[in-house]
Design a protein around this motif. Sequence first.
Motif, short mmCIF file in Angstrom:
data_model
loop_
_atom_site.label_atom_id
_atom_site.label_comp_id
_atom_site.label_asym_id
_atom_site.label_seq_id
_atom_site.Cartn_x
_atom_site.Cartn_y
_atom_site.Cartn_z
N ALA A 72 0.82 -1.22 0.00
CA ALA A 72 0.00 0.00 0.00
C ALA A 72 0.85 1.27 0.00
CB ALA A 72 -0.95 -0.02 1.20
N HIS A 73 1.80 1.37 0.95
CA HIS A 73 2.57 2.62 1.09
C HIS A 73 3.93 2.45 0.43
CE1 HIS A 73 -0.60 3.90 3.74
NE2 HIS A 73 -0.42 2.83 4.49
N LEU A 74 3.87 2.27 -0.85
CA LEU A 74 5.07 1.95 -1.62
C LEU A 74 6.07 3.10 -1.68
CD1 LEU A 74 6.22 -0.21 -3.77
CD2 LEU A 74 5.17 1.28 -5.45
N LYS A 75 5.58 4.31 -1.85
CA LYS A 75 6.46 5.44 -2.13
C LYS A 75 7.33 5.83 -0.94
CE LYS A 75 3.54 7.35 -5.78
NZ LYS A 75 2.73 8.49 -6.27
N ALA A 76 6.97 5.38 0.26
CA ALA A 76 7.76 5.71 1.44
C ALA A 76 8.96 4.78 1.61
CB ALA A 76 6.90 5.63 2.70
N THR A 77 9.02 3.71 0.85
CA THR A 77 10.08 2.72 1.00
C THR A 77 11.40 3.24 0.41
OG1 THR A 77 8.47 0.93 0.84
CG2 THR A 77 10.78 0.35 0.50
N PRO A 78 12.48 3.25 1.19
CA PRO A 78 13.78 3.69 0.66
C PRO A 78 14.28 2.74 -0.44
CG PRO A 78 13.79 3.69 3.06
CD PRO A 78 12.55 2.97 2.64
N THR A 79 14.76 3.31 -1.53
CA THR A 79 15.26 2.52 -2.64
C THR A 79 16.62 3.04 -3.10
OG1 THR A 79 14.12 3.90 -4.29
CG2 THR A 79 12.94 1.95 -3.46
N VAL A 80 17.29 2.23 -3.88
CA VAL A 80 18.55 2.64 -4.50
C VAL A 80 18.46 2.33 -5.98
CG1 VAL A 80 19.94 2.28 -2.42
CG2 VAL A 80 19.61 0.38 -4.01
N ARG A 81 19.28 2.99 -6.77
CA ARG A 81 19.35 2.73 -8.20
C ARG A 81 20.46 1.72 -8.48
NH1 ARG A 81 15.27 4.63 -11.67
NH2 ARG A 81 14.45 6.60 -10.83
N VAL A 82 20.14 0.69 -9.23
CA VAL A 82 21.11 -0.34 -9.59
C VAL A 82 21.28 -0.35 -11.10
CG1 VAL A 82 21.56 -2.83 -9.61
CG2 VAL A 82 20.61 -1.75 -7.56
N ASN A 83 22.52 -0.32 -11.56
CA ASN A 83 22.79 -0.34 -13.00
C ASN A 83 22.49 -1.70 -13.59
OD1 ASN A 83 23.70 2.36 -13.04
ND2 ASN A 83 25.76 1.74 -12.45
N THR A 84 21.95 -1.68 -14.81
CA THR A 84 21.67 -2.91 -15.56
C THR A 84 22.31 -2.79 -16.93
OG1 THR A 84 19.61 -2.16 -16.61
CG2 THR A 84 19.45 -3.03 -14.36
N GLN A 85 22.16 -3.82 -17.75
CA GLN A 85 22.71 -3.80 -19.11
C GLN A 85 22.07 -2.71 -19.96
OE1 GLN A 85 25.08 -5.55 -20.60
NE2 GLN A 85 25.56 -7.07 -19.04
N THR A 86 20.86 -2.31 -19.61
CA THR A 86 20.14 -1.36 -20.46
C THR A 86 19.85 -0.02 -19.78
OG1 THR A 86 18.04 -2.35 -19.74
CG2 THR A 86 19.02 -3.20 -21.78
N GLY A 87 20.34 0.16 -18.58
CA GLY A 87 20.07 1.41 -17.87
C GLY A 87 20.13 1.22 -16.36
N GLN A 88 19.04 1.55 -15.69
CA GLN A 88 18.97 1.41 -14.24
C GLN A 88 17.60 0.88 -13.83
OE1 GLN A 88 19.89 5.38 -12.70
NE2 GLN A 88 21.99 4.72 -12.26
N MET A 89 17.54 0.30 -12.65
CA MET A 89 16.26 -0.11 -12.08
C MET A 89 16.26 0.26 -10.60
SD MET A 89 16.61 -4.26 -11.91
CE MET A 89 17.96 -5.06 -11.02
N ARG A 90 15.07 0.43 -10.07
CA ARG A 90 14.90 0.81 -8.67
C ARG A 90 14.83 -0.46 -7.81
NH1 ARG A 90 13.15 5.67 -6.96
NH2 ARG A 90 12.39 6.15 -9.06
N VAL A 91 15.63 -0.50 -6.74
CA VAL A 91 15.71 -1.68 -5.87
C VAL A 91 15.56 -1.21 -4.43
CG1 VAL A 91 17.17 -3.61 -5.11
CG2 VAL A 91 17.25 -2.85 -7.51
N SER A 92 14.84 -1.96 -3.62
CA SER A 92 14.71 -1.59 -2.21
C SER A 92 16.08 -1.58 -1.54
CB SER A 92 13.76 -2.55 -1.48
OG SER A 92 14.19 -3.89 -1.60
N ALA A 93 16.31 -0.58 -0.68
CA ALA A 93 17.56 -0.49 0.06
C ALA A 93 17.68 -1.68 1.01
CB ALA A 93 17.61 0.82 0.83
N PRO A 94 18.89 -2.02 1.48
CA PRO A 94 19.04 -3.20 2.34
C PRO A 94 18.11 -3.23 3.55
CG PRO A 94 21.19 -2.47 1.62
CD PRO A 94 20.21 -1.44 1.13
N ALA A 95 17.99 -2.13 4.28
CA ALA A 95 17.12 -2.12 5.47
C ALA A 95 15.66 -2.33 5.08
CB ALA A 95 17.29 -0.81 6.24
N ALA A 96 15.22 -1.69 4.00
CA ALA A 96 13.84 -1.87 3.53
C ALA A 96 13.62 -3.30 3.06
CB ALA A 96 13.54 -0.88 2.41
N THR A 97 14.64 -3.90 2.42
CA THR A 97 14.53 -5.29 1.99
C THR A 97 14.33 -6.20 3.19
OG1 THR A 97 15.96 -4.84 0.08
CG2 THR A 97 15.71 -7.15 0.76
N ALA A 98 15.08 -5.97 4.27
CA ALA A 98 14.94 -6.79 5.47
C ALA A 98 13.52 -6.73 6.02
CB ALA A 98 15.94 -6.33 6.53
#
Length: 289
Positions: A72-98
């Motif tokens: 539900a409250h997706l936008k409050a979740t801390p994320t980081v940008r991770v490089n890919t072969q075609t650009g970047q994608m948004r990934v949850s930060a380690p603490a948010a992943t836990a």
Amino acid sequence: APEYRAAGCPPADWFIGDLMAYLGRPYYVGLLTAAALHGAAHQAPQEFQVVTDRPLPMIERGRLRIRFVKKAHLKATPTVRVNTQTGQMRVSAPAATAFDLVRYPEHCGFLSNVATVLHDLAEQLDGGDLVRVAELESEVAYAQRLGYLLDLVGRAEPARPLADWVASKAPRIVPLDPTQAMTGAPRNLRWRLAVERRAPGAHDRDARVRELVAAFSIEADRRVVDFLQELGIGRVARGDEGRGRLRLVVRVLRVGDLEPAELRLPPLHPPVEDVHVAEEVHHEGGGGM
């Protein structure tokens, strides 16, 4: 690309950002996929997991599976940008992943597997970051469960600030496993949890997972075996001796059976080669979890 014809589709990280932009939905790559990207995985996740703000059907194309998990409250979740072969994608930060691993155990192999993943993910966890995510999540129960599991797997350092935060909230006691009743269950006062101890029954949906075989890449040292047995892990078997590091295969009988404690490695003993193998070893790549 020719190398992906056999798979039937290019990797999800090549196009997930563009796909979610096309769908007009916020997203981040999360759960076991994010944990693997942060270095916490003994084997590749079976599906690519994406968190978004509404239910979406699973995508299956060739060998590719993309599972969408609603939050539900997706936008409050801390994320980081991770490089890919075609650009970047948004990934949850380690603490948010836990926190997400504890929030959605049904998508992560349930609590036994969550504990295994947290053991490795803890290398990337900072106690202050955990407290900040706890404030954003505003669900103290998830902080209670996460802190207990970190203590359980011997990762008490990042859990300490979280324990202080939980204590300041004076929360009610909640079950470690939200699918289990609390009646008669022993209480863990540090995390204000009811840790249900009964053996999993035939109709317990977590019963199978509580007996998963988990692989730990650790040094060939008998004291590690003793340490695992102090944690309550009942059986230890050898496997994968060809890489200079020993891969121990352990059967986690049940997360709820283990009490967090301040455990220290015992003195060195003879090499682990002398350990009796009590059951068949499941070698890596041979059909484990």
